[in-house]
Each structure stands twice: as C-alpha cells, then as structure tokens.
Design an enzyme around this catalytic site. Structure first.
Site, PDB file in Angstrom:
ATOM      1  N   HIS A 167      56.041  60.510  92.025  1.00  0.00           N
ATOM      2  CA  HIS A 167      56.653  59.212  92.268  1.00  0.00           C
ATOM      3  C   HIS A 167      57.202  58.725  90.936  1.00  0.00           C
ATOM      4  CE1 HIS A 167      57.329  55.071  93.165  1.00  0.00           C
ATOM      5  NE2 HIS A 167      56.333  54.656  92.407  1.00  0.00           N
ATOM      6  N   GLU A 221      58.824  48.548 101.434  1.00  0.00           N
ATOM      7  CA  GLU A 221      58.266  47.271 101.001  1.00  0.00           C
ATOM      8  C   GLU A 221      59.391  46.254 100.880  1.00  0.00           C
ATOM      9  OE1 GLU A 221      57.519  47.007  96.553  1.00  0.00           O
ATOM     10  OE2 GLU A 221      56.898  49.074  96.957  1.00  0.00           O
ATOM     11  N   CYS A 254      54.829  51.561  97.202  1.00  0.00           N
ATOM     12  CA  CYS A 254      55.656  52.769  97.168  1.00  0.00           C
ATOM     13  C   CYS A 254      55.045  53.952  97.908  1.00  0.00           C
ATOM     14  CB  CYS A 254      55.917  53.165  95.722  1.00  0.00           C
ATOM     15  SG  CYS A 254      56.725  51.876  94.751  1.00  0.00           S
TER      16      CYS A 254
END
Length: 387
Positions: free
Chosen positions: A233, A79, A111
């Site tokens: 994550h 990103e 993400c």
C-alpha cells in the site's frame, strides 16, 4: 482449483500536478518531494468525478458481455463514499448494466476496504467457481491546500475481477491480519479533508507490516527467499520502501538487489498518480506486473494497510496465463495524453466542491465516459457517454 485476480484495471482523470511546480510554489526543495516522499506527480480530480464515476471508468475495462452475467457480487472499497446510507456499489451496478440478481455493498476501513473485498471474493468464488466478483477500490485523497499532506493527495480507482483459474495472480489461502483502534488518520463526517498524524502513521504502518509478516511466516514456514517481489500500500512511495527495508536484512545480498529492483517497478505508476487510498496497493501490483521482469509461478507478497488501523499480509503466485502487453500499452498512452496543470489551474480545480443543493455541472473539461452531471432533488445525476 486456483482462485485469484483475473483482471486488474485502473482509471484516473488526465489532469495532474507536477510536484516540482508544487515545491516551488510552497517554498520547498523539489527533492523533498521527489526523493523524500518518493512522488513526482499527482492526479487532480475535477468536481465532475466522484468515487462512483472513477470506479465505473475503471470497471468498464474489466466488465463486458463476456463476463457480465458471471458477476455475482460488487464489493466497493472506499473511504470517499457519496452517501451515508446508499452504497456506491448500487450506483455502479446500474451504470455497468449488471444483472439484478447480485449483491452490491460498500466496504469501509480506511485504505484497507478493497483488500477486505478481495478476501471476501476469494472465499465466495471458492464455493461458486462458475461466478466472478467485481472488487473496487476508488477514492479521492484530500488534505487541503498549503497543508503538510498536500503533497500526498491524488485519486483514482482500481477494478479487479476475482475468479477461478485467473489470468494474473493465483491467491494463496494463507493470510495474516491485525487490527487496533489507533488514531493515526481519520476523516470526520463534517470535514471534506482528512486529518492525519503523519509521523505516527508511518510508524504504525511499519509496525503492522512487521507483525503480519512474522505471523504469515509462522503460519506458512515460508521465508523472504520464497518471494520474487513485494507490493505495498503506497500512500506515498517512500512508505513502501520503509516497509521493505524493515525485512531486507532477512534476504541474501543477491535477493536484496532483486527485491529492490522489483520495488522500483512496483512504484512507477504510484509515483505519477499519487495517493489512491483503497486502490494504492493494487495500482502498485499493476505497476509491478507491467514494469518488472516476472515469470509464471513466482510468488508475490502483498501488504495492505488501512489507518485506524487494519493491516494484512497475503500472497499469490503469478498465473501461467500471465500477459501484460495490453496494460502496458494503456498506461503508456494514458501518461502521454495527460494535461499538466499550472498552480493556478490546480488550486482552482481543487477548490471546486459539489454544493449541498441542486446544480448542473460544466462537463466541457472532462472527457471521461462516466461523469457526474450534477444534483437534482438531492440525487446525484450520472451520465454514461458510451450509451
């Protein structure tokens, strides 16, 4: 035939900020950062590094003459792209001297982008078992100086090769995913720093994890008892802990202890690097491999989340060829060689931005193999010092 992660490497520059220094400078208690969000240090990215160079510096550790001609695709999750049209993967393909008869594309969904690449690669290799796919997650997390998100900055890149009969993790076929249009985090084209609704984003993260975990269980009939560890994550490591705690009551007391021990192993590297956006899950997986007591054929759960929002839960079993010695040595040497910045140095380095005109950058403080040397005729100029 098993398909999965064959190699997994990481790169970030050696400059970093100790968050105790940041806490003192911002008038906060250090434990607010070290315990409250679960971070101790964060990488600081110089202007001579961008998503392309970060990716190249990671990828040279998994691409060489033994597999270069086997790579059929480069899937670049980011990103922090450098062009609204041209894919970062095209630049990377040239820097790595990959053959011309490959696909090279950039994938964007906050993400989550690298995980999309992993899943696309898994399906491709199943049809072409003699080929490999290079998957990248490379980003620079920026929220701005003296902002609430400053403590969750960072950056770096992961590079994975997906292949048949992998050496690290055999990916299971089952996967559960979810997407909703949610404004918990966004990065407008006209801004260099991200915008985030922090508390809302944390709640969405946990809600998505619970939803895809339940979906996965319904699909597979597996339970938490079938898992040795979970990798999350980790925009900051306390976030993954909140996710794990949401399902811990499903486990026995002994397994809860094992899962918590392995979670601590999985966040060791992320605590010292900070937020990688697309690479965060896979740095956590690398940390789990290197720092936990794992054995072949144990099952690992993985949760990927990208704000905006997309979530996915998938799993894999550790390969019989599992070996982490080289990676452990690399990280030990890397952390020993880092340069701790003062607050003045950090703020100056953070504030240096690439201009929108031709420029020649000073490379004297960047020892990386791949660097951004500047801009010429509106084109980014890259240098491979290994040539």
């Amino acid at each position: 035939m098993q398909i999965g992660i064959d190699q997994l490497a990481f790169y970030t520059p050696k400059t970093y900020l100790d968050l105790v220094d940041l806490a003192h400078a911002r008038g906060e208690e250090p434990d607010k950062y070290r315990i409250g969000i679960g971070q101790s240090e964060q990488a600081v990215i110089p202007v001579t590094q961008d998503a392309v160079t970060l990716a190249a510096n990671a990828a040279v550790r998994v691409v060489d003459d033994t597999n270069r001609d086997k790579i059929a695709m480069v899937l670049f999750g980011t990103e922090s792209g450098i062009d609204n049209s041209k894919s970062a993967a095209i630049y990377l393909k040239r820097l790595l001297k990959l053959p011309d008869n490959i696909r090279a594309v950039e994938i964007k969904q906050a993400c989550y982008g690298a995980t999309a690449g992993v899943q696309f690669a898994h399906d491709y290799v199943r049809l072409h078992p003699d080929k490999q796919v290079l998957v990248i997650g490379a980003d620079i997390a920026r929220y701005g100086l003296k902002t609430p998100g400053e403590v969750t900055q960072g950056g770096g890149a992961v590079a994975l090769t997906i292949s048949a009969e992998p050496k690290l993790l055999n990916l299971d076929d089952a996967t559960a995913f979810r997407s909703e249009d949610i404004m918990d985090f966004w990065r407008p084209l006209y801004r260099t720093e991200a915008l985030v609704d922090g508390r809302f984003s944390e709640n969405v993260y946990v809600d998505f994890f619970k939803a895809v975990w339940q979906d996965y269980q319904q699909q597979t009939k597996l339970t938490i008892g079938d898992f040795t560890a979970f990798a999350f994550h980790l925009p900051f490591t306390k976030m993954g802990l909140k996710g794990l705690r949401a399902i811990l009551p499903e486990a026995s007391e002994d397994q809860q202890k094992q899962l918590m021990t392995n979670f601590e192993a999985s966040r060791q590297y992320n605590r010292q690097v900070g937020n990688l956006y697309t690479g965060s899950l896979y740095l956590s997986l690398r940390s789990l491999f290197d720092n936990a007591d794992l054995k072949p054929r144990q099952r690992i759960g993985l949760f990927s989340y990208g704000s905006g929002a997309e979530g996915e839960f998938f799993s894999g079993t550790i390969s019989d060829a599992f070996d982490v010695q080289a990676s452990r040595r690399w990280f030990t040497d890397f952390f020993r060689s880092r340069q701790r910045l003062t607050m003045t140095q950090y703020e100056r380095l953070f504030s240096q931005q690439l201009p929108d005109h031709d420029v020649l950058l000073d490379l004297s403080h960047d020892d990386a193999r791949f660097v951004l040397t500047g801009i010429k005729h509106d084109q980014r100029q890259y240098l491979d010092r290994g040539e």
